[in-house]
Design an enzyme around this catalytic site. Structure first.
Site, short mmCIF file in Angstrom:
data_model
loop_
_atom_site.label_atom_id
_atom_site.label_comp_id
_atom_site.label_asym_id
_atom_site.label_seq_id
_atom_site.Cartn_x
_atom_site.Cartn_y
_atom_site.Cartn_z
N LYS A 64 20.21 8.44 -2.32
CA LYS A 64 21.71 7.56 -1.65
C LYS A 64 22.21 9.06 -0.75
O LYS A 64 23.70 8.75 -1.55
CB LYS A 64 21.86 7.25 -2.08
CG LYS A 64 21.83 6.04 -2.88
CD LYS A 64 22.85 4.37 -3.58
CE LYS A 64 21.56 3.56 -4.28
NZ LYS A 64 21.02 3.74 -5.19
N HIS A 66 24.88 11.28 1.25
CA HIS A 66 26.15 10.88 2.04
C HIS A 66 26.95 12.56 2.38
O HIS A 66 27.47 12.49 1.42
CB HIS A 66 26.75 10.39 1.25
CG HIS A 66 28.02 9.19 2.00
ND1 HIS A 66 28.18 8.40 1.49
CD2 HIS A 66 28.60 8.98 2.50
CE1 HIS A 66 29.47 7.68 1.69
NE2 HIS A 66 29.19 8.32 2.61
N ILE A 68 27.60 14.71 5.83
CA ILE A 68 27.86 15.63 7.14
C ILE A 68 26.25 15.83 7.49
O ILE A 68 25.29 15.22 7.10
CB ILE A 68 28.70 16.88 7.06
CG1 ILE A 68 28.10 18.40 6.94
CG2 ILE A 68 30.09 16.18 7.10
CD1 ILE A 68 28.10 19.31 7.49
N PRO A 69 26.31 15.31 8.71
CA PRO A 69 24.69 15.25 9.28
C PRO A 69 24.22 16.70 8.93
O PRO A 69 22.79 16.02 8.56
CB PRO A 69 24.57 14.61 10.97
CG PRO A 69 26.09 14.29 11.02
CD PRO A 69 26.97 14.62 9.98
N ARG A 178 15.41 -11.25 -10.76
CA ARG A 178 14.79 -11.56 -12.38
C ARG A 178 13.88 -12.23 -12.26
O ARG A 178 13.87 -13.76 -11.04
CB ARG A 178 16.20 -11.68 -13.21
CG ARG A 178 17.03 -10.87 -12.98
CD ARG A 178 16.35 -9.43 -14.63
NE ARG A 178 17.09 -8.50 -14.13
CZ ARG A 178 17.22 -7.27 -13.99
NH1 ARG A 178 16.21 -6.64 -12.73
NH2 ARG A 178 18.04 -6.42 -14.23
N GLN A 187 23.20 -6.94 -14.11
CA GLN A 187 23.08 -7.29 -12.79
C GLN A 187 23.98 -8.42 -11.94
O GLN A 187 23.72 -10.11 -12.91
CB GLN A 187 22.04 -7.61 -12.11
CG GLN A 187 20.82 -6.79 -12.03
CD GLN A 187 21.67 -5.74 -10.61
OE1 GLN A 187 22.15 -6.14 -9.94
NE2 GLN A 187 20.55 -4.69 -10.83
N ARG A 208 14.15 -3.24 -15.50
CA ARG A 208 14.04 -3.67 -16.55
C ARG A 208 13.57 -4.80 -17.12
O ARG A 208 12.59 -4.74 -18.32
CB ARG A 208 15.23 -3.46 -17.08
CG ARG A 208 15.87 -2.11 -17.24
CD ARG A 208 17.74 -2.56 -17.42
NE ARG A 208 18.42 -2.80 -16.11
CZ ARG A 208 19.93 -3.28 -16.26
NH1 ARG A 208 20.89 -2.74 -16.73
NH2 ARG A 208 20.20 -3.39 -14.48
O1 C5P Z 1 16.74 -2.73 -14.25
P1 C5P Z 1 17.02 -3.13 -12.71
O2 C5P Z 1 16.09 -4.71 -11.77
O3 C5P Z 1 18.55 -4.34 -12.44
O4 C5P Z 1 17.49 -1.74 -12.28
C1 C5P Z 1 17.14 -2.36 -10.14
C2 C5P Z 1 17.43 -1.00 -10.12
O5 C5P Z 1 17.67 -1.18 -8.26
C3 C5P Z 1 18.16 0.27 -10.26
O6 C5P Z 1 17.82 1.68 -10.11
C4 C5P Z 1 19.91 0.08 -9.66
O7 C5P Z 1 20.10 1.23 -9.65
C5 C5P Z 1 18.85 -0.48 -7.86
N1 C5P Z 1 19.84 -0.34 -7.34
C6 C5P Z 1 20.66 -1.70 -7.73
N2 C5P Z 1 21.80 -2.20 -6.47
C7 C5P Z 1 22.04 -1.50 -5.81
C8 C5P Z 1 21.11 -0.68 -5.39
C9 C5P Z 1 20.26 -0.53 -6.72
O8 C5P Z 1 20.57 -2.33 -8.56
N3 C5P Z 1 22.40 -2.27 -5.29
#
Ligand code: C5P
Length: 235
Positions: A64, A66, A68-69, A178, A187, A208
């Site tokens: 990720k 983020h 300056i270019p 999931r 989530q 997970r």
């Molecule tokens: O364990 P789980 O399935 O929740 O993992 C999701 C992964 O996706 C984690 O590494 C999390 O940091 C990443 N992620 C997320 N949501 C986002 C961007 C990345 O859950 N918007």
């Protein structure tokens, strides 16, 4: 990668040995392994070789970026030698930063993060992104693709909308996936693997539900089998 499920397993492991063990167990079943900031910052570039092993699995480097270019370009160049299949950059870094990453790491797919799903409408208001989150997601998706991103991270709920903005050629990657009946953990907005693919996702980020299972290899195989039954996977 025929026959492998379009899943990026999030290797959010406490240590390198665990990450490498999970990687070995899931790579027979999935196309991609996702390495995030925690593991990368703790162990550095060697984490990529450790999880890749001798396999041809795609490595998704979720750093990720983020900045300056010039700095994004230098960082992308630094990790390009690790041959990641994908590298994330925040779309909010702007078009020039995304373009710089694409030029600096031509072998990697530059994947733009639109709006973090952890941010609610009140958070977005406070950082100056007023209006519905979906509008910001669409605007940042278009900006990123015009600047050279060929992948986008978005929630399963946003996939159809984003797809209609950016067309078929852009890889849409969705976390928050999931299997039916699995623990949602932290989530908020989740979809099953089948739902996310049906909405138009190309790659599912799953952590997970696989890595927290007693047998991560069997958990990955079970999800791959369910996608195969739903005919999202041939072979
Ligand atoms: O364990 P789980 O399935 O929740 O993992 C999701 C992964 O996706 C984690 O590494 C999390 O940091 C990443 N992620 C997320 N949501 C986002 C961007 C990345 O859950 N918007």
């Amino acid at each position: 990668m025929a026959g492998l499920a379009p899943i990026a397993v999030a290797l959010d492991a406490p240590d390198l040995e665990t990450a490498a063990r999970w990687a070995g167990l899931v790579t027979p079943h999935v196309s991609t392994l996702k390495i995030g900031l925690e593991l990368y910052l703790r162990y550095g570039p060697e984490v990529v070789a450790s999880v890749r092993g001798a396999s041809a699995v795609h490595v998704f480097l979720d750093l990720k970026l983020h900045d300056i270019p010039a700095t994004v370009a230098a960082a992308a160049r630094a990790v390009a030698r690790l041959r990641p299949a994908m590298l994330t950059v925040h779309a909010a870094a702007g078009a020039a930063a995304i373009q710089a990453a694409a030029q600096a790491a031509p072998g990697a797919r530059i994947v733009a993060v639109t709006v973090l799903t952890s941010l609610g409408e009140a958070d977005l208001d406070r950082i100056g992104l007023a209006g519905p989150a979906s509008a910001a997601v669409r605007r940042l998706a278009v900006l990123a693709v015009e600047a050279g991103a060929t992948g986008l991270v978005c929630s399963p709920q946003e996939v159809a909308d984003v797809r209609s903005e950016v067309g078929e050629d852009i890889m849409l990657i969705t976390p928050g996936v999931r299997p039916a009946g699995a623990d949602v953990n932290d989530q908020a907005r989740v979809a099953t693997p089948e739902e996310a693919l049906r909405a138009g996702a190309d790659l599912l980020v799953i952590g997970r539900p696989i890595t927290g299972a007693a047998d991560p290899g069997a958990a990955a195989a079970a999800i791959a089998a369910s996608l195969r039954r739903a005919e999202y996977l041939r072979g």
